[in-house]
Design a protein around this motif. Structure first.
Motif, PDB file in Angstrom:
ATOM      1  N   ASP A 103       0.834  -1.202   0.000  1.00 41.61           N
ATOM      2  CA  ASP A 103       0.000   0.000   0.000  1.00 41.61           C
ATOM      3  C   ASP A 103       0.866   1.249   0.000  1.00 41.61           C
ATOM      4  OD1 ASP A 103      -2.718  -1.193   0.309  1.00 41.61           O
ATOM      5  OD2 ASP A 103      -1.845  -1.962   2.176  1.00 41.61           O
ATOM      6  N   VAL A 104       2.072   1.109   0.548  1.00 43.01           N
ATOM      7  CA  VAL A 104       2.984   2.242   0.624  1.00 43.01           C
ATOM      8  C   VAL A 104       4.418   1.714   0.648  1.00 43.01           C
ATOM      9  CG1 VAL A 104       2.904   2.304   3.159  1.00 43.01           C
ATOM     10  CG2 VAL A 104       3.513   4.380   1.899  1.00 43.01           C
ATOM     11  N   VAL A 105       5.327   2.470   0.029  1.00 39.87           N
ATOM     12  CA  VAL A 105       6.758   2.160   0.030  1.00 39.87           C
ATOM     13  C   VAL A 105       7.447   3.191   0.926  1.00 39.87           C
ATOM     14  CG1 VAL A 105       8.859   2.036  -1.365  1.00 39.87           C
ATOM     15  CG2 VAL A 105       6.689   1.153  -2.274  1.00 39.87           C
ATOM     16  N   HIS A 106       8.281   2.711   1.861  1.00 42.54           N
ATOM     17  CA  HIS A 106       8.943   3.603   2.817  1.00 42.54           C
ATOM     18  C   HIS A 106      10.455   3.485   2.639  1.00 42.54           C
ATOM     19  CE1 HIS A 106       9.181   5.130   7.271  1.00 42.54           C
ATOM     20  NE2 HIS A 106       9.981   5.801   6.450  1.00 42.54           N
ATOM     21  N   ASP A 164       5.394  11.281  -1.387  1.00 37.51           N
ATOM     22  CA  ASP A 164       4.141  11.820  -0.869  1.00 37.51           C
ATOM     23  C   ASP A 164       4.318  12.434   0.511  1.00 37.51           C
ATOM     24  OD1 ASP A 164       1.870  10.707  -2.831  1.00 37.51           O
ATOM     25  OD2 ASP A 164       3.439   9.197  -2.619  1.00 37.51           O
ATOM     26  N   MET A 165       5.351  12.016   1.223  1.00 35.93           N
ATOM     27  CA  MET A 165       5.631  12.562   2.550  1.00 35.93           C
ATOM     28  C   MET A 165       7.084  12.288   2.892  1.00 35.93           C
ATOM     29  SD  MET A 165       3.906  11.583   6.256  1.00 35.93           S
ATOM     30  CE  MET A 165       2.261  12.044   5.720  1.00 35.93           C
ATOM     31  N   VAL A 166       7.707  13.219   3.609  1.00 35.49           N
ATOM     32  CA  VAL A 166       9.048  13.030   4.144  1.00 35.49           C
ATOM     33  C   VAL A 166       8.951  13.085   5.662  1.00 35.49           C
ATOM     34  CG1 VAL A 166      11.391  13.962   4.310  1.00 35.49           C
ATOM     35  CG2 VAL A 166      10.181  14.013   2.120  1.00 35.49           C
ATOM     36  N   ILE A 167       9.534  12.100   6.331  1.00 35.25           N
ATOM     37  CA  ILE A 167       9.543  12.042   7.788  1.00 35.25           C
ATOM     38  C   ILE A 167      10.913  12.477   8.277  1.00 35.25           C
ATOM     39  CG2 ILE A 167       9.419  10.511   9.795  1.00 35.25           C
ATOM     40  CD1 ILE A 167       7.442   8.788   8.128  1.00 35.25           C
ATOM     41  N   TYR A 383       1.459   6.731   7.331  1.00 35.26           N
ATOM     42  CA  TYR A 383       1.183   5.886   6.166  1.00 35.26           C
ATOM     43  C   TYR A 383      -0.249   6.107   5.663  1.00 35.26           C
ATOM     44  CZ  TYR A 383       5.391   3.212   7.494  1.00 35.26           C
ATOM     45  OH  TYR A 383       6.676   2.828   7.797  1.00 35.26           O
ATOM     46  N   ARG A 384      -1.197   6.152   6.576  1.00 36.97           N
ATOM     47  CA  ARG A 384      -2.589   6.312   6.156  1.00 36.97           C
ATOM     48  C   ARG A 384      -2.818   7.687   5.535  1.00 36.97           C
ATOM     49  NH1 ARG A 384      -4.948   1.803   7.846  1.00 36.97           N
ATOM     50  NH2 ARG A 384      -4.129   0.791   9.730  1.00 36.97           N
ATOM     51  N   ASP A 385      -2.139   8.705   6.055  1.00 39.49           N
ATOM     52  CA  ASP A 385      -2.262  10.032   5.464  1.00 39.49           C
ATOM     53  C   ASP A 385      -1.661  10.073   4.062  1.00 39.49           C
ATOM     54  OD1 ASP A 385      -3.516  10.901   7.737  1.00 39.49           O
ATOM     55  OD2 ASP A 385      -1.773  11.930   8.568  1.00 39.49           O
ATOM     56  N   ALA A 386      -0.494   9.407   3.884  1.00 35.55           N
ATOM     57  CA  ALA A 386       0.136   9.371   2.561  1.00 35.55           C
ATOM     58  C   ALA A 386      -0.739   8.623   1.563  1.00 35.55           C
ATOM     59  CB  ALA A 386       1.514   8.716   2.645  1.00 35.55           C
ATOM     60  N   ILE A 387      -1.319   7.508   2.008  1.00 33.36           N
ATOM     61  CA  ILE A 387      -2.209   6.740   1.127  1.00 33.36           C
ATOM     62  C   ILE A 387      -3.474   7.533   0.837  1.00 33.36           C
ATOM     63  CG2 ILE A 387      -3.626   4.654   0.970  1.00 33.36           C
ATOM     64  CD1 ILE A 387      -1.447   3.325   2.817  1.00 33.36           C
ATOM     65  N   GLY A 388      -4.042   8.147   1.869  1.00 30.07           N
ATOM     66  CA  GLY A 388      -5.267   8.929   1.693  1.00 30.07           C
ATOM     67  C   GLY A 388      -5.078  10.109   0.778  1.00 30.07           C
ATOM     68  N   GLY A 389      -3.861  10.693   0.787  1.00 26.22           N
ATOM     69  CA  GLY A 389      -3.592  11.820  -0.093  1.00 26.22           C
ATOM     70  C   GLY A 389      -3.592  11.458  -1.554  1.00 26.22           C
ATOM     71  N   ARG A 390      -3.473  10.156  -1.877  1.00 21.23           N
ATOM     72  CA  ARG A 390      -3.490   9.696  -3.260  1.00 21.23           C
ATOM     73  C   ARG A 390      -4.913   9.472  -3.773  1.00 21.23           C
ATOM     74  NH1 ARG A 390       0.750   7.373  -6.067  1.00 21.23           N
ATOM     75  NH2 ARG A 390       2.672   8.475  -5.545  1.00 21.23           N
ATOM     76  N   ARG A 391      -5.872   9.384  -2.853  1.00 25.10           N
ATOM     77  CA  ARG A 391      -7.225   9.063  -3.285  1.00 25.10           C
ATOM     78  C   ARG A 391      -7.875  10.272  -3.953  1.00 25.10           C
ATOM     79  NH1 ARG A 391      -8.330   6.295   2.505  1.00 25.10           N
ATOM     80  NH2 ARG A 391      -7.316   4.299   2.104  1.00 25.10           N
ATOM     81  N   PRO A 392      -8.703  10.032  -4.997  1.00 19.23           N
ATOM     82  CA  PRO A 392      -9.362  11.144  -5.671  1.00 19.23           C
ATOM     83  C   PRO A 392     -10.306  11.871  -4.727  1.00 19.23           C
ATOM     84  CG  PRO A 392      -9.748   9.042  -6.828  1.00 19.23           C
ATOM     85  CD  PRO A 392      -9.026   8.731  -5.575  1.00 19.23           C
TER      86      PRO A 392
END
Length: 392
Positions: A103-106, A164-167, A383-392
């Protein structure tokens, strides 16, 4: 832009995630990044997430293995300047990502593998997150790499702007990299610290003398000559003091020669590389921990020493120095170019056991913020915020 967790995503269904982590260092861990992954990956797995790590492969290691619920993929690797560098083909990366269906690559480690995985993940339209563990200055410490420092810094900014995000493991670092041109959302999430109950750890054998510990890579960025020179000055007033230096690296021979030149070799112990359980015994045994680095973000070793209730002395060159250390409360911040400054702080601590105890206790209270359950919960939300940011 430095952000906070998005409250809008906190009410979404907390389904298990598939997370693929990318790091040239993992198992065995040779750097703080590898230690970081060894802490968070199993904890995420215990929470029900599917975790895979793509990392380096050394002689005799399998291409794939299971470790504490984590799937480890090892890829073609070369050794450069003492570091193992993964060089997977894009076809290999795609095969692994198609198998794991993340779902996400870190990303955790800057290098050729990061760029190749980034390119493949972009084509597969996968959300990507990066943790900014290293600066360009740290990555270009080997002399032949220094002419490329500016280029590598620009490449790091460019690559991080593709994610999508930098930590950032330090609040100061989060603001710094945003100012340097990283436009991607930057979120501060501290590194975690995990040890067994300190009361159950048997301290390493030691003499009665005031004992100082350094742990980390023996590299130029760690500025260990400052510590040795300060220790030599301390011995004039505290002749039974002892300095422990834990770690390996390219500067070891030069550091040993410096000890001989200053006449302190009999009271400096080079401990070599210590695994996590062994290092814990030295944290428990020392009187103070010193990290004299000139280039560092949020040093895990200093945080670990705080967890053991030890005063810590760091330099103001460390990005997170003021976040970790409140001078006179849980330790001191010194000048990275002035051995006398460090020697004076060491002398004050050597003379006052009550001061050492008070500073150590304050550090232990501050280390509660590094509990892994807090860090992993923050990562899950990221992770959920990064994934959610991809949703239309």
């Amino acid at each position: 832009m430095v952000d906070q967790a998005d409250p809008a995503t906190q009410d979404t269904v907390a389904r298990p995630l598939s997370i693929c982590m990318i790091s040239d260092d993992f198992l065995p861990a040779a750097t703080g990044v590898g230690v970081h992954l060894k802490l968070i990956a199993p904890e995420l797995s215990r929470r029900g997430h599917r975790i895979a790590v793509i990392t380096t492969r050394r002689k005799g290691e399998p291409e794939m293995e299971q470790w504490q619920g984590v799937t480890v993929h090892r890829v073609f690797t070369v050794r450069v300047y003492g570091f193992y560098q993964a060089l997977p083909s894009r076809a290999t990366v795609r095969r692994i990502l198609e198998r794991e269906k993340p779902d996400v690559v870190h990303h955790h480690y800057v290098g050729i593998m990061m760029r190749r995985v980034c390119a493949v993940a972009e084509r597969m339209r996968l959300p990507q997150v990066s943790t900014y563990h290293f600066s360009a200055e740290v990555l270009t410490q080997p002399l032949p790499m220094r002419p490329f420092r500016g280029l590598i810094r620009r490449q790091m900014v460019h690559t991080n702007n593709r994610f999508d995000m930098v930590i950032a493991p330090s609040g100061n670092l989060a603001r710094q990299i945003a100012a340097e041109g990283v436009r991607t959302s930057v979120r501060y999430i501290t590194n975690p610290v995990v040890f067994d109950d300190a009361a159950g750890i048997i301290p390493a054998p030691r003499t009665p003398g005031f004992t100082i510990l350094y742990a980390g890579r023996l590299g130029p960025e760690k500025n260990i000559p400052l510590l040795i020179k300060a220790f030599a000055a301390l011995l004039r007033d505290v002749p039974d003091a002892v300095l422990w230096i834990a770690g390996r690296g390219p500067e070891e021979d030069a550091l040993r020669r410096l000890c001989t030149q200053l006449g302190v070799e009999a009271q400096v112990g080079f401990l070599g590389f210590l695994d996590h359980p062994s290092l814990a015994r030295y944290y428990a045994a020392c009187d103070v921990f010193v990290l004299p680095s000139i280039q560092e973000a949020q040093p895990l070793v200093a945080m670990e020493a705080m967890w053991f209730g030890r005063p810590v002395i760091v330099t103001h060159a460390i990005v997170a120095a003021t976040e970790m250390v409140d001078p006179g409360v849980n330790g001191y911040i010194v000048d990275p170019d002035t051995p006398q400054d460090l020697a004076g702080r060491l002398a004050a601590l050597a003379a006052d056991a009550g001061l050492r105890a008070a500073l150590g206790a304050a550090g232990r209270r501050r280390a509660d913020a590094y509990r892994p359950e807090l860090v992993v919960s923050a990562l899950e939300q990221a992770y959920r915020d990064a994934i959610g940011g991809r949703r239309p």
